[in-house]
Write a protein that holds these residues in place. Sequence first.
Motif, mmCIF file in Angstrom:
data_model
loop_
_atom_site.group_PDB
_atom_site.id
_atom_site.type_symbol
_atom_site.label_atom_id
_atom_site.label_comp_id
_atom_site.label_asym_id
_atom_site.label_seq_id
_atom_site.Cartn_x
_atom_site.Cartn_y
_atom_site.Cartn_z
ATOM 1 N N LEU A 267 0.828 -1.211 0.000
ATOM 2 C CA LEU A 267 0.000 0.000 0.000
ATOM 3 C C LEU A 267 0.866 1.266 0.000
ATOM 4 O O LEU A 267 0.666 2.167 -0.827
ATOM 5 N N VAL A 268 1.828 1.337 0.902
ATOM 6 C CA VAL A 268 2.693 2.521 0.965
ATOM 7 C C VAL A 268 3.527 2.644 -0.306
ATOM 8 O O VAL A 268 3.703 3.746 -0.856
ATOM 9 N N LEU B 161 2.823 1.571 -3.391
ATOM 10 C CA LEU B 161 2.016 2.014 -4.534
ATOM 11 C C LEU B 161 1.675 3.493 -4.438
ATOM 12 O O LEU B 161 1.700 4.215 -5.450
ATOM 13 N N ILE B 162 1.356 3.970 -3.253
ATOM 14 C CA ILE B 162 1.026 5.401 -3.088
ATOM 15 C C ILE B 162 2.227 6.271 -3.452
ATOM 16 O O ILE B 162 2.113 7.241 -4.221
ATOM 17 N N LEU B 163 3.400 5.905 -2.939
ATOM 18 C CA LEU B 163 4.602 6.686 -3.255
ATOM 19 C C LEU B 163 4.967 6.577 -4.734
ATOM 20 O O LEU B 163 5.411 7.557 -5.361
ATOM 21 N N ALA C 99 4.756 2.524 -11.052
ATOM 22 C CA ALA C 99 3.589 2.059 -10.302
ATOM 23 C C ALA C 99 2.665 1.235 -11.185
ATOM 24 O O ALA C 99 2.109 0.221 -10.751
ATOM 25 N N PHE D 242 2.934 6.009 -7.371
ATOM 26 C CA PHE D 242 2.026 6.794 -8.206
ATOM 27 C C PHE D 242 2.289 8.295 -8.067
ATOM 28 O O PHE D 242 2.066 9.060 -9.012
ATOM 29 N N PHE D 243 2.739 8.709 -6.898
ATOM 30 C CA PHE D 243 2.994 10.140 -6.683
ATOM 31 C C PHE D 243 4.285 10.588 -7.372
ATOM 32 O O PHE D 243 4.336 11.670 -7.965
ATOM 33 N N CYS E 125 4.942 7.353 -12.027
ATOM 34 C CA CYS E 125 3.725 6.676 -12.497
ATOM 35 C C CYS E 125 4.007 5.417 -13.318
ATOM 36 O O CYS E 125 3.338 4.394 -13.118
#
Length: 222
Positions: A89-90, A92-94, A103, A96-97, A100
């Motif tokens: 979870l962490v 993927l969030i980082l 991710a 995508f930010f 991209c």
Amino acid sequence: NVMYGWLGLMASTLLGNVLLFYGFGTATERMNKRVRDSIFVALMRQDMAYYDTHSIAKLSAQIEDDAAMMHSFSGEPIRTLTMTSASVLVGLILSFFFFCPFAAMTLLILPFLSFGAYMEMKMYMGEDEGAEAPKEGEDSAGAIVVETLLSIRTVASLAIQKMRAEEYENALKREDPVSVKTNLLKGAAVGLGFLAQLWGMGFMFWWGGWVLQNYGNFTYRQ
């Protein structure tokens, strides 16, 4: 500044792992204690006639096996699942930010990485102690061992050590007649899981480097 950053990271990692193992270890041991106490109290409440049809060796082996299964299921697999889910979870969030394309590719190979994590958890849980295992009876291998050790004086006085050893060997063959094939399949499945994890990590390193080399929209820091 970099040195202080690394020291802070090491301190937070050490503290986090200590709290993680302490929390899951304490919860697992308390749960196992409640299960063992409940089973023992339930056995003490049974009528005396109950023990005419259920041997002490069988009940002792069942209590031991049930506690071991509870410990193996509620300990390492749940901790590994929590760590893996939080990391995914962490990450993927980082990703995508900041990055991209990385991710998006991670989402494509995530099922293969999940398969590797699943096989790793099954290895920690123990394939031979799962729900598909048959119920142990008085003629099972575990019951024979417990009964023999509890009555070791009688076995020695009657000189039936060889007979008990043959009964134990026959029980092992009866419970798992194709042990070589079963162990080969289990080993291949676990190895395939680790293969998916390691090759997935290697592919992610390659993909990130390829994007950085061919597209100038992203920096090495991203």
